[in-house]
Design a protein around this motif. Structure first.
Motif, PDB file in Angstrom:
ATOM      1  N   GLU A 116      -7.058  -7.240  15.856  1.00  0.00           N
ATOM      2  CA  GLU A 116      -7.600  -6.288  15.547  1.00  0.00           C
ATOM      3  C   GLU A 116      -7.626  -5.684  13.782  1.00  0.00           C
ATOM      4  O   GLU A 116      -8.438  -5.130  13.368  1.00  0.00           O
ATOM      5  N   GLN A 143      -2.151  -8.022  13.374  1.00  0.00           N
ATOM      6  CA  GLN A 143      -2.834  -8.259  14.569  1.00  0.00           C
ATOM      7  C   GLN A 143      -4.515  -8.647  14.582  1.00  0.00           C
ATOM      8  O   GLN A 143      -4.883  -8.384  13.145  1.00  0.00           O
ATOM      9  N   TYR A 182      -4.459 -14.612  16.449  1.00  0.00           N
ATOM     10  CA  TYR A 182      -3.830 -14.150  17.705  1.00  0.00           C
ATOM     11  C   TYR A 182      -2.338 -13.942  17.760  1.00  0.00           C
ATOM     12  O   TYR A 182      -1.650 -15.051  17.976  1.00  0.00           O
ATOM     13  N   PRO A 222       1.733 -12.214  18.493  1.00  0.00           N
ATOM     14  CA  PRO A 222       2.323 -11.686  19.861  1.00  0.00           C
ATOM     15  C   PRO A 222       2.523 -10.096  19.327  1.00  0.00           C
ATOM     16  O   PRO A 222       2.359  -9.481  18.199  1.00  0.00           O
ATOM     17  N   GLU A 223       2.576  -9.253  20.416  1.00  0.00           N
ATOM     18  CA  GLU A 223       2.730  -7.798  20.467  1.00  0.00           C
ATOM     19  C   GLU A 223       4.012  -7.478  19.266  1.00  0.00           C
ATOM     20  O   GLU A 223       4.660  -8.149  19.235  1.00  0.00           O
ATOM     21  N   GLY A 224       3.776  -6.373  18.476  1.00  0.00           N
ATOM     22  CA  GLY A 224       4.769  -6.166  17.418  1.00  0.00           C
ATOM     23  C   GLY A 224       4.489  -7.127  16.170  1.00  0.00           C
ATOM     24  O   GLY A 224       5.466  -6.499  15.239  1.00  0.00           O
TER      25      GLY A 224
END
Length: 125
Positions: free
Chosen positions: A71, A69, A61, A63-65
């Motif tokens: 996914e 990720q 999990y 952080p954005e960027g």
């Protein structure tokens, strides 16, 4: 015959890994791209994939960027049909699942107390 191999992210209980080695399985450290702990998850292919992947939720999990990720890990596991056991206390399974818009069938949330038994069942099948 090639031995089955368990890929694991940093932080997995050493007693679980030792038990699996004593059962006759290999273990391979896997990197999430941040920790450079082992083989980068994005380098999996048909020739070098593991038979099962295990790790704690916080290892995927990001952080954005971030480079990798959750996914991305899910996609790799789905593509190569690698069962992925995410270690999460049982009472947090619903919350953990809710963090992701879609969780593929190859991904399961497992309580730490059930991890060794669950991995063994997967490897014996």
């Amino acid at each position: 015959m090639k031995r089955k191999c368990v890929g694991y992210f940093d932080g997995v209980d050493p007693a679980v890994l030792t038990s699996l080695i004593c059962d006759g399985y290999d273990t391979l450290p896997i990197s999430n791209g941040f920790d450079n702990y082992g083989q980068h998850i994005r380098l999996f292919n048909e020739e070098n994939k593991v038979n099962v992947l295990i790790g704690y939720l916080h290892k995927i999990y990001a952080p954005e960027g971030a480079d990798t990720q959750a996914e991305d890990v899910f996609h790799i596991c789905h593509t190569y049909q690698i069962p992925f056991l995410i270690i999460v206390p049982r009472d947090l399974h619903k919350d953990a699942r809710g963090l992701f818009p879609k969780v593929p069938e190859v991904v399961r949330f497992v309580d730490p107390a059930d991890l060794l038994e669950t991995v063994r069942k997967i490897l014996k099948s």
